[in-house]
Design a protein around this motif. Sequence first.
Motif, PDB file in Angstrom:
ATOM      1  N   SER A   1       3.719   5.672  -5.625  1.00  0.00           N
ATOM      2  CA  SER A   1       3.566   5.433  -6.829  1.00  0.00           C
ATOM      3  C   SER A   1       2.857   6.349  -7.734  1.00  0.00           C
ATOM      4  O   SER A   1       3.423   7.526  -8.738  1.00  0.00           O
ATOM      5  CB  SER A   1       3.371   4.154  -7.810  1.00  0.00           C
ATOM      6  OG  SER A   1       1.917   4.165  -7.296  1.00  0.00           O
ATOM      7  N   LYS A   2       1.740   6.579  -7.104  1.00  0.00           N
ATOM      8  CA  LYS A   2       0.381   7.781  -6.893  1.00  0.00           C
ATOM      9  C   LYS A   2       1.045   8.838  -7.037  1.00  0.00           C
ATOM     10  O   LYS A   2       1.124  10.460  -8.257  1.00  0.00           O
ATOM     11  CB  LYS A   2      -0.768   8.238  -6.168  1.00  0.00           C
ATOM     12  CG  LYS A   2      -1.479   6.313  -6.924  1.00  0.00           C
ATOM     13  CD  LYS A   2      -3.144   6.429  -6.141  1.00  0.00           C
ATOM     14  CE  LYS A   2      -3.338   5.350  -6.719  1.00  0.00           C
ATOM     15  NZ  LYS A   2      -4.730   5.708  -5.572  1.00  0.00           N
ATOM     16  N   LYS A   3       1.934   9.547  -5.944  1.00  0.00           N
ATOM     17  CA  LYS A   3       2.967  10.544  -5.793  1.00  0.00           C
ATOM     18  C   LYS A   3       3.652  11.366  -6.554  1.00  0.00           C
ATOM     19  O   LYS A   3       4.170  12.090  -6.898  1.00  0.00           O
ATOM     20  CB  LYS A   3       3.463  10.971  -4.177  1.00  0.00           C
ATOM     21  CG  LYS A   3       2.293  11.314  -2.803  1.00  0.00           C
ATOM     22  CD  LYS A   3       2.839  10.864  -1.636  1.00  0.00           C
ATOM     23  CE  LYS A   3       1.570  10.751  -0.806  1.00  0.00           C
ATOM     24  NZ  LYS A   3       2.782  10.609   0.677  1.00  0.00           N
TER      25      LYS A   3
ATOM     26  N   GLY B   1       1.177  -0.849  -0.106  1.00  0.00           N
ATOM     27  CA  GLY B   1      -0.022  -0.278  -0.033  1.00  0.00           C
ATOM     28  C   GLY B   1       1.040   1.470  -0.306  1.00  0.00           C
ATOM     29  O   GLY B   1       0.739   2.471  -0.875  1.00  0.00           O
ATOM     30  N   ARG B   2       1.874   1.305   0.715  1.00  0.00           N
ATOM     31  CA  ARG B   2       3.051   1.976   0.401  1.00  0.00           C
ATOM     32  C   ARG B   2       3.589   2.662  -0.343  1.00  0.00           C
ATOM     33  O   ARG B   2       3.605   3.891  -1.004  1.00  0.00           O
ATOM     34  CB  ARG B   2       4.083   2.600   1.373  1.00  0.00           C
ATOM     35  CG  ARG B   2       4.338   3.011   2.098  1.00  0.00           C
ATOM     36  CD  ARG B   2       4.774   4.397   2.602  1.00  0.00           C
ATOM     37  NE  ARG B   2       5.335   5.557   2.986  1.00  0.00           N
ATOM     38  CZ  ARG B   2       5.345   6.618   2.936  1.00  0.00           C
ATOM     39  NH1 ARG B   2       4.016   6.919   2.555  1.00  0.00           N
ATOM     40  NH2 ARG B   2       5.898   7.692   2.874  1.00  0.00           N
ATOM     41  N   ASP B   3       3.530   1.004  -1.068  1.00  0.00           N
ATOM     42  CA  ASP B   3       4.257   1.936  -2.400  1.00  0.00           C
ATOM     43  C   ASP B   3       3.845   2.797  -3.160  1.00  0.00           C
ATOM     44  O   ASP B   3       3.792   3.433  -4.356  1.00  0.00           O
ATOM     45  CB  ASP B   3       4.768   0.283  -3.220  1.00  0.00           C
ATOM     46  CG  ASP B   3       6.225   0.579  -4.185  1.00  0.00           C
ATOM     47  OD1 ASP B   3       6.759   1.283  -4.402  1.00  0.00           O
ATOM     48  OD2 ASP B   3       5.791  -0.305  -5.200  1.00  0.00           O
TER      49      ASP B   3
END
Length: 126
Positions: free
Chosen positions: A62-64, A56-58
């Motif tokens: 990736s979205k940011k 989830g953190r990755d």
Amino acid sequence: MYKKYFVYSLLQVSWGVSAILMVFAITPNVIALSLPAWSVPVYLLLSSAIVFGVYGRDKALSKKGAERISERLLLIVSASSLHLATLQIMSVLRHKTIKLSFLLKLLTLQLLQVIAFVYVLISYLM
């Protein structure tokens, strides 16, 4: 495109085989080591939560467009949780499901896990 679906199908099959073998390979060892019965489910739940958090953190990174978690770390975390939740988490988060090279690495790790479970099971039966 077909390679991705083929590899993903192989991942699902190896996941099923691994889950079945895990029951037969780990259960005798848990009994032999006199571990409490609740220790295995607790470990699997905690490790699955960690896998969810890392993937989830990755995905959020990736979205940011920020610096991401390495694939090596993603694979290590997945392997340490015995791959039980990885495919489901990847599907829920829609993360790393398209990248063929990652899927091939994950498949290789899962096949190694299946081989290890077979080895443990055979050594227990002999």
